[in-house]
Design a protein around this motif. Structure first.
Motif, mmCIF file in Angstrom:
data_model
loop_
_atom_site.group_PDB
_atom_site.id
_atom_site.type_symbol
_atom_site.label_atom_id
_atom_site.label_comp_id
_atom_site.label_asym_id
_atom_site.label_seq_id
_atom_site.Cartn_x
_atom_site.Cartn_y
_atom_site.Cartn_z
ATOM 1 N N LEU A 163 35.564 30.063 45.554
ATOM 2 C CA LEU A 163 36.839 30.004 46.277
ATOM 3 C C LEU A 163 38.019 29.952 45.328
ATOM 4 N N TRP A 164 37.858 29.292 44.198
ATOM 5 C CA TRP A 164 38.953 29.250 43.217
ATOM 6 C C TRP A 164 39.253 30.671 42.736
ATOM 7 N N SER A 165 38.208 31.483 42.528
ATOM 8 C CA SER A 165 38.458 32.865 42.098
ATOM 9 C C SER A 165 39.194 33.647 43.182
ATOM 10 N N ILE A 166 38.897 33.372 44.440
ATOM 11 C CA ILE A 166 39.620 34.023 45.539
ATOM 12 C C ILE A 166 41.092 33.610 45.493
ATOM 13 N N GLU A 167 41.343 32.308 45.290
ATOM 14 C CA GLU A 167 42.732 31.825 45.250
ATOM 15 C C GLU A 167 43.498 32.414 44.069
ATOM 16 N N ILE A 168 42.858 32.510 42.913
ATOM 17 C CA ILE A 168 43.535 33.089 41.748
ATOM 18 C C ILE A 168 43.948 34.531 42.033
ATOM 19 N N VAL A 169 43.037 35.306 42.593
ATOM 20 C CA VAL A 169 43.337 36.706 42.918
ATOM 21 C C VAL A 169 44.376 36.766 44.037
ATOM 22 N N ARG A 170 44.215 35.925 45.065
ATOM 23 C CA ARG A 170 45.153 35.928 46.193
ATOM 24 C C ARG A 170 46.578 35.672 45.725
ATOM 25 N N ARG A 171 46.758 34.604 44.976
ATOM 26 C CA ARG A 171 48.119 34.243 44.572
ATOM 27 C C ARG A 171 48.706 35.314 43.662
ATOM 28 N N ASP A 172 47.950 35.747 42.675
ATOM 29 C CA ASP A 172 48.491 36.720 41.732
ATOM 30 C C ASP A 172 48.836 38.043 42.421
ATOM 31 N N LEU A 173 47.901 38.595 43.162
ATOM 32 C CA LEU A 173 48.165 39.902 43.776
ATOM 33 C C LEU A 173 49.210 39.815 44.886
ATOM 34 N N ARG A 174 49.170 38.756 45.693
ATOM 35 C CA ARG A 174 50.182 38.633 46.752
ATOM 36 C C ARG A 174 51.573 38.569 46.142
ATOM 37 N N LEU A 186 44.615 43.210 52.418
ATOM 38 C CA LEU A 186 44.293 44.019 51.235
ATOM 39 C C LEU A 186 43.841 43.125 50.084
ATOM 40 N N VAL A 187 44.590 42.074 49.853
ATOM 41 C CA VAL A 187 44.265 41.140 48.774
ATOM 42 C C VAL A 187 42.934 40.446 49.063
ATOM 43 N N GLY A 188 42.677 40.102 50.330
ATOM 44 C CA GLY A 188 41.403 39.489 50.710
ATOM 45 C C GLY A 188 40.218 40.385 50.408
ATOM 46 N N LEU A 189 40.362 41.669 50.666
ATOM 47 C CA LEU A 189 39.289 42.612 50.354
ATOM 48 C C LEU A 189 39.021 42.642 48.849
ATOM 49 N N ILE A 190 40.062 42.753 48.068
ATOM 50 C CA ILE A 190 39.921 42.784 46.608
ATOM 51 C C ILE A 190 39.360 41.452 46.104
ATOM 52 N N ALA A 191 39.895 40.340 46.608
ATOM 53 C CA ALA A 191 39.428 39.015 46.188
ATOM 54 C C ALA A 191 37.971 38.795 46.583
ATOM 55 N N GLY A 192 37.577 39.321 47.729
ATOM 56 C CA GLY A 192 36.185 39.188 48.165
ATOM 57 C C GLY A 192 35.226 39.900 47.240
ATOM 58 N N LEU A 193 35.574 41.124 46.866
ATOM 59 C CA LEU A 193 34.719 41.870 45.923
ATOM 60 C C LEU A 193 34.643 41.149 44.581
ATOM 61 N N PHE A 194 35.793 40.732 44.074
ATOM 62 C CA PHE A 194 35.852 40.036 42.796
ATOM 63 C C PHE A 194 35.051 38.736 42.852
ATOM 64 N N SER A 195 35.243 37.966 43.917
ATOM 65 C CA SER A 195 34.594 36.656 44.021
ATOM 66 C C SER A 195 33.080 36.768 44.168
ATOM 67 N N ALA A 196 32.602 37.831 44.796
ATOM 68 C CA ALA A 196 31.146 38.024 44.902
ATOM 69 C C ALA A 196 30.541 38.198 43.510
ATOM 70 N N ILE A 197 31.239 38.916 42.659
ATOM 71 C CA ILE A 197 30.769 39.106 41.284
ATOM 72 C C ILE A 197 30.852 37.785 40.511
ATOM 73 N N VAL A 198 31.922 37.023 40.742
ATOM 74 C CA VAL A 198 32.051 35.711 40.098
ATOM 75 C C VAL A 198 30.877 34.814 40.501
ATOM 76 N N LYS A 199 30.546 34.796 41.794
ATOM 77 C CA LYS A 199 29.436 33.937 42.271
ATOM 78 C C LYS A 199 28.117 34.395 41.657
ATOM 79 N N PHE A 200 27.905 35.704 41.553
ATOM 80 C CA PHE A 200 26.701 36.197 40.858
ATOM 81 C C PHE A 200 26.686 35.681 39.423
ATOM 82 N N GLY A 201 27.823 35.771 38.759
ATOM 83 C CA GLY A 201 27.915 35.320 37.374
ATOM 84 C C GLY A 201 27.628 33.840 37.233
ATOM 85 N N TRP A 202 28.094 33.034 38.180
ATOM 86 C CA TRP A 202 27.818 31.592 38.163
ATOM 87 C C TRP A 202 26.309 31.331 38.232
ATOM 88 N N GLU A 203 25.608 32.153 39.017
ATOM 89 C CA GLU A 203 24.188 31.911 39.250
ATOM 90 C C GLU A 203 23.295 32.349 38.086
#
Length: 188
Positions: free
Chosen positions: A158-169, A22-39
């Motif tokens: 990946l850092w954004s995935i880890e931040i979401v993973r740790r917090d939500l888990r 569940l957290v991976g799904l949420i982190a994946g959506l969030f991280s895709a937006i983060v990567k767009f923002g980086w670009e």
């Protein structure tokens, strides 16, 4: 965490694979937006090279017509390449799911708060696989700006995935990560 503890395998009773998914799904959506923002400030490709971006090139290599791979939707007057977005979000979700699930058993994947895994994904895809497939030019034919954007973009991603993973888990389970002894939290 000590050097030796980085290479441990967690206690199976502490693993929460359903939560990780569940957290991976949420982190994946969030991280895709983060990567767009980086670009936005660090576009990885020149406008000429981005006329057909790597996801579109990949789809064309798989047999999709150029017209179909360039299909756009319009949001707020902006044309958006829908299939590129589908590939981008799918890639982020798949890797976030993998990362979050593997982190339940092998905490070493979280090295440098996920940055090390981000570097591995960058090298595997942007330096090795996509050039071998002809989806992007050989690494030495790519400009430095592309490597800069993709290298650091994958770290941030990946850092954004880890931040979401740790917090939500930790919020969902009310426990620390599986490798952290429960009595270590109680003794604080």
């Amino acid at each position: 965490m000590t050097r030796m503890r980085k290479f441990i395998i967690t206690d199976p009773s502490r693993r929460k694979y359903g939560v990780a998914a569940l957290v991976g799904l949420i982190a994946g959506l969030f991280s895709a937006i983060v990567k767009f923002g980086w670009e936005v400030p660090f576009p990885p490709r020149t406008p000429e090279r981005n006329a057909t971006n790597p996801p579109q090139t990949l789809l064309e290599q798989l047999g999709m017509s150029a017209d179909a791979s360039h299909t756009s939707v319009v949001f707020n007057g902006n044309e958006l390449p829908i299939y590129s977005f589908i590939i981008h979000f799918s890639f982020a979700i798949v890797f976030a799911l993998f990362y979050c699930i593997v982190a339940e058993m092998y905490p070493a994947i979280k090295l440098w708060q996920g940055a090390a895994f981000g570097i591995i994904v960058y090298v595997a895809f942007h330096v090795i696989l996509m050039p071998l497939m002809g989806t992007v030019p050989a690494p030495w034919d790519q400009p430095f700006a592309e490597h800069f954007s993709e290298f650091f973009g994958h770290i941030i991603w990946l850092w954004s995935i880890e931040i979401v993973r740790r917090d939500l888990r930790n919020r969902i389970t009310h426990e620390p990560d599986a490798e952290v002894p429960l009595d270590a939290v109680a003794n604080r």
